[in-house]
Design an enzyme around this catalytic site. Structure first.
Site, PDB file in Angstrom:
ATOM      1  N   ASN A 221       0.238   8.209  10.749  1.00 15.58           N
ATOM      2  CA  ASN A 221       1.453   8.553  11.289  1.00 15.58           C
ATOM      3  C   ASN A 221       1.938   7.924  12.621  1.00 15.58           C
ATOM      4  O   ASN A 221       3.596   7.916  12.831  1.00 15.58           O
ATOM      5  CB  ASN A 221       2.216   9.870  10.606  1.00 15.58           C
ATOM      6  CG  ASN A 221       1.352  10.196   9.244  1.00 15.58           C
ATOM      7  OD1 ASN A 221       0.711   9.506   8.326  1.00 15.58           O
ATOM      8  ND2 ASN A 221       2.621  11.258   8.370  1.00 15.58           N
ATOM      9  N   GLU A 222       1.451   8.231  13.158  1.00 17.33           N
ATOM     10  CA  GLU A 222       2.341   8.160  14.767  1.00 17.33           C
ATOM     11  C   GLU A 222       2.246   6.740  14.719  1.00 17.33           C
ATOM     12  O   GLU A 222       2.766   6.140  15.193  1.00 17.33           O
ATOM     13  CB  GLU A 222       0.928   8.582  15.945  1.00 17.33           C
ATOM     14  CG  GLU A 222       0.297   9.759  16.750  1.00 17.33           C
ATOM     15  CD  GLU A 222      -0.450  11.023  15.422  1.00 17.33           C
ATOM     16  OE1 GLU A 222      -0.656  10.368  13.908  1.00 17.33           O
ATOM     17  OE2 GLU A 222       0.477  12.065  15.445  1.00 17.33           O
TER      18      GLU A 222
ATOM     19  N   GLU B 285       0.588  -1.392   0.352  1.00 15.67           N
ATOM     20  CA  GLU B 285       0.136  -0.138   0.162  1.00 15.67           C
ATOM     21  C   GLU B 285       0.931   1.453  -0.009  1.00 15.67           C
ATOM     22  O   GLU B 285       0.576   2.151   0.136  1.00 15.67           O
ATOM     23  CB  GLU B 285      -0.588   0.151   1.449  1.00 15.67           C
ATOM     24  CG  GLU B 285      -2.145  -1.018   0.897  1.00 15.67           C
ATOM     25  CD  GLU B 285      -3.016  -0.606   2.765  1.00 15.67           C
ATOM     26  OE1 GLU B 285      -4.090  -0.603   1.928  1.00 15.67           O
ATOM     27  OE2 GLU B 285      -2.630  -0.573   3.629  1.00 15.67           O
TER      28      GLU B 285
END
Lengths: 395, 373
Positions: free
Chosen positions: A377-378, A248
């Site tokens: 994004n964490e 992905e």
């Protein structure tokens, strides 16, 4: 090290760009970003049209084994993604071509390959992903949708959410819990495929912040799926989802999309006068454009390195996370820069007042999902810390 | 120094908070989703004297201070920022009348605006100039019985249904300010613009084609009104900053509420350190922005406000609001982009504040020119 492409690669890359350039000319008005495929009938027809052209050229199966129609390499696929990203042209089903096909090739048995790869290569079958649930997003392994085996079938019950394009797709790949009593939540999951027309499948829209219909909730009530639709093995679906997740996040298409945005912006700044002078002569504007160009070049190098590693099966587990963060956050900075440069005109929706066809008013809202979807994004930073820097693993 | 609100300010803040929660909450869909202004709210705003907070009671005002104005706008923006913009514009127009109109004109227009009988709009942005008002092309020509105005203005809030407009035009080569009744021959507005955020505030172009106004519609005499513009923008910047404080407060509250309920990894995400960092950063930036804004209001009330102070406040607070609302969305994960949650509206609205009353780039220029050397 060799940072150059071969003549053969350059020739093929140019062919991709030429075809996509022609397809751009027939793009429906208001089409912004690949998710526009799903919002309007015109967008979906455009997507199908492009897909058929790519399929006829054999471009949807470029890096597959020859017996399934493959004719090229992983890098060739990257070049096509670049061309599509640059011209913002759909046609390669992100779920079928980009994600499911390489996963089937890596984890599917011969029967699965024989039954499902041809439909992807010919663009006859479009796919959607049924992963996230109301209480299982970044923490996907907490999912609770069950698939209980009954003879040669599973009976699926549960709810999926954030399913992009589920209202358009013909088939779905899903991850479901086949062994609810497994010791660990990562165990007991299975990756399977089913027809979206199967009785018991109900799709409801989840509207995006600007009102677009890209995402859906999908309710699964006693949905019967044959057991031979499993990819990989029963109860070992987590490994399959991880394999797919890697596919992905290569993101060169997104980076080329930004390249085009920057080029359009430079043209706009050269042609637009403020206070009687071209915007491109303003030191502040020049500084920000130059910074974006530097950031973009760094992101492109990182993405090429990862594409190269992927083509050689040398990808580190955190590589995809690094490029996802880099490109997603750069896109956010680029959009903020553009809206700053446009001033109040950056707020106006597609109309005679809007600059660059109102692309950035829409894209300002769309870019946010890049840093959320497929693991926030964490979560990506946690993966890098754990996998890349060998820091202690968090939950 | 005393950082506390006065008892009167605190009571006022509480009453506006209650009013906003009760009266503005039902209007969110009308403004944001349908992009329409709910005119039925105007008499209620007038009944609370919210159109006239800092003005003299003899002109229909409440006789309060600019700190109170800031507090009201903050409370409004927590619920519905677009309505706060409407309120702000009425203050900016009334402030022009208050400072530049004759006594008779003040008595004619200010109470009417405070009582919601009339609506004002304010125009200096044009198709070819936004942040640089010296470039304006709208011109006024003196004739025997008044002035003839020609030109076009852009991004004018309230214009489609305003009764009066304060408009900047060049007269004899210098910037002058006029007020123009919108029913005058030659005055027209363009179609309503659809936009990213602060929806429902009814924005449009305005066109002047040989619009005739009497002599007394020239406000404060001929020329030299670049200063009037800068003065209008200083109060505008204070108002925008106050609204951003409200947006940030709402964003933080929404993020905390969501993170307390959202379960991940078998516990609320509020317990995750990644979320702690986002919330802590939001809270810190919000507090800095709040006190910078309150200080700006204090300076305004003391008559000590400067272009530099207001530019610093506007730059810091509006850009911080964009960050804080973005982080609020990040806490919401995928649900942040859904129409089902308030945070996506806060995120869209926040961006608008960076662009109004001069972009951040213009604020930086204003600040640098005024740094001690």
């Amino acid at each position: 090290m060799d940072f150059k492409f071969s003549d053969e690669q350059l020739k093929l890359r140019k062919e991709f760009f030429d075809v996509c350039k022609d397809l751009e000319k027939i793009k429906p008005k208001g089409y912004v970003g690949l998710e526009s495929n799903f919002d309007t009938d015109e967008g979906w027809e455009y997507h199908l049209h492009c897909a058929k052209i790519f399929a006829q050229k054999g471009w949807l199966a470029l890096d597959w084994p020859v017996e399934y129609g493959g004719s090229g390499t992983m890098m060739d696929r990257v070049f096509l993604a670049e061309a599509r990203g640059y011209y913002d042209v759909p046609g390669a089903d992100v779920f079928g071509v980009e994600m499911l096909a390489p996963t089937i090739l890596g984890a599917g048995n011969d029967d699965i390959k024989r039954r499902f790869l041809p439909g992807i290569a010919s663009a006859d079958v479009m796919w959607c992903e049924l992963w996230s649930e109301p209480n299982a997003g970044s923490d996907l392994a907490s999912l609770t949708t069950t698939a209980i085996r009954n003879g040669d079938e599973y009976v699926i019950n549960g709810q999926k959410t954030w399913s992009t394009g589920a209202h358009r797709a013909h088939w779905a790949f899903a991850v479901v819990r086949t062994s609810p009593n497994a010791e660990k939540k990562h165990q007991g999951l299975t990756f399977l495929l089913f027809d979206m027309k199967t009785p018991g499948v109900t799709v409801k829209p989840l509207l995006y912040m600007e009102g677009g219909h890209y995402y859906n909730e999908v309710f699964l009530d006693d949905v019967h799926v044959p057991v031979n639709n499993v990819v990989g093995e029963e109860n070992k679906g987590w490994a399959v989802t991880q394999m797919l997740a890697g596919f992905e996040r290569s993101n060169l298409g997104a980076i080329m999309c930004m390249q085009r945005q920057l080029e359009d912006l430079v043209k706009y700044c050269n042609e637009t006068k403020m206070a009687g002078k071209p915007l491109s002569g303003n030191p502040l504007v020049r500084n920000r454009l130059a910074q974006a160009a530097c950031d973009l070049e760094a992101a492109r190098c990182l993405a090429y390195r990862i594409a190269d590693a992927q083509s050689k099966h040398e990808m580190a587990p955190f590589d995809a996370s690094a490029v996802k963060i880099t490109s997603g956050e750069l896109q956010a900075r680029v959009v903020h820069m553009v809206t700053d440069l446009f001033g109040p005109y950056g707020q106006v929706k597609i109309s005679k007042w809007a600059k660059l066809n109102g692309f950035f008013e829409t894209w300002y809202q769309h870019q946010f999902r890049l840093n959320i979807a497929m693991g926030t994004n964490e979560i990506q930073r946690n993966i890098i810390a754990w996998n890349g820097l060998s820091l202690p693993r968090m939950k | 120094m005393d950082f506390n609100l006065t008892e009167q300010q605190q009571m006022f803040k509480n009453s506006v908070k209650k009013f906003a929660e009760q009266e503005l909450t039902p209007l969110v869909d009308t403004m944001d989703k349908q992009n329409n202004f709910p005119h039925e709210i105007r008499p209620k705003l007038a009944a609370m004297n919210l159109y006239g907070i800092p003005f003299d009671p003899k002109y229909g005002g409440a006789g309060a201070d600019h700190a109170s104005l800031a507090l009201a706008l903050e409370e409004f923006a927590k619920i519905l920022a677009a309505m706060a913009i409407h309120l702000q514009l009425q203050h900016v127009v009334n402030d022009r009348f208050n400072k530049l109109a004759t006594e008779a004109q003040k008595k004619q227009w200010m109470p009417a605006i405070c009582e919601a009988k009339k609506v004002g709009c304010f125009g200096f942005t044009e198709p070819d100039t936004g942040s640089n008002p010296k470039m304006i092309k709208t011109v006024a020509k003196e004739v025997k019985d008044g002035y003839i105005i020609n030109g076009a203005k852009r991004f004018i809030t309230n214009a489609p249904w305003a009764d009066v407009m304060c408009v900047f035009a060049k007269l004899e080569g210098d910037i002058s300010l006029f007020f123009v009744e919108t029913n005058r021959k030659g005055f027209s507005t363009g179609p309503k613009m659809d936009k990213l955020g602060l929806r429902g505030t009814d924005l449009s172009d305005v066109f002047f084609e040989d619009v005739h106004v009497p002599k007394d519609h020239l406000m404060g005499g001929k020329g030299g009104k670049f200063d009037a513009l800068k003065d209008a923008m200083t109060i505008g910047k204070l108002c925008l900053s106050a609204q951003c404080v409200g947006l940030m407060q709402a964003s933080l509250e929404e993020a905390i509420k969501y993170s307390m309920h959202r379960m991940h990894f078998d516990e609320p995400i509020f317990n995750l350190q990644a979320i702690h960092w986002l919330l802590a950063e939001m809270a810190s930036r919000l507090e800095a922005a709040r006190w910078l804004t309150y200080r700006a209001a204090f300076l305004k009330d003391q008559g000590q406000d400067t272009i530099k102070d207001m530019a610093i406040t506007k730059l810091f607070v509006t850009s911080t609001a964009v960050d804080v609302c973005r982080w609020g969305m990040q806490v919401h994960g995928a649900y942040g982009i859904s129409k089902e949650y308030k945070i996506e509206r806060l995120f869209r609205d926040a961006k608008m504040y960076e662009l109004l009353e001069g972009t951040s780039e213009i604020q930086r220029e204003l600040i640098v020119k005024r740094l001690p050397r």
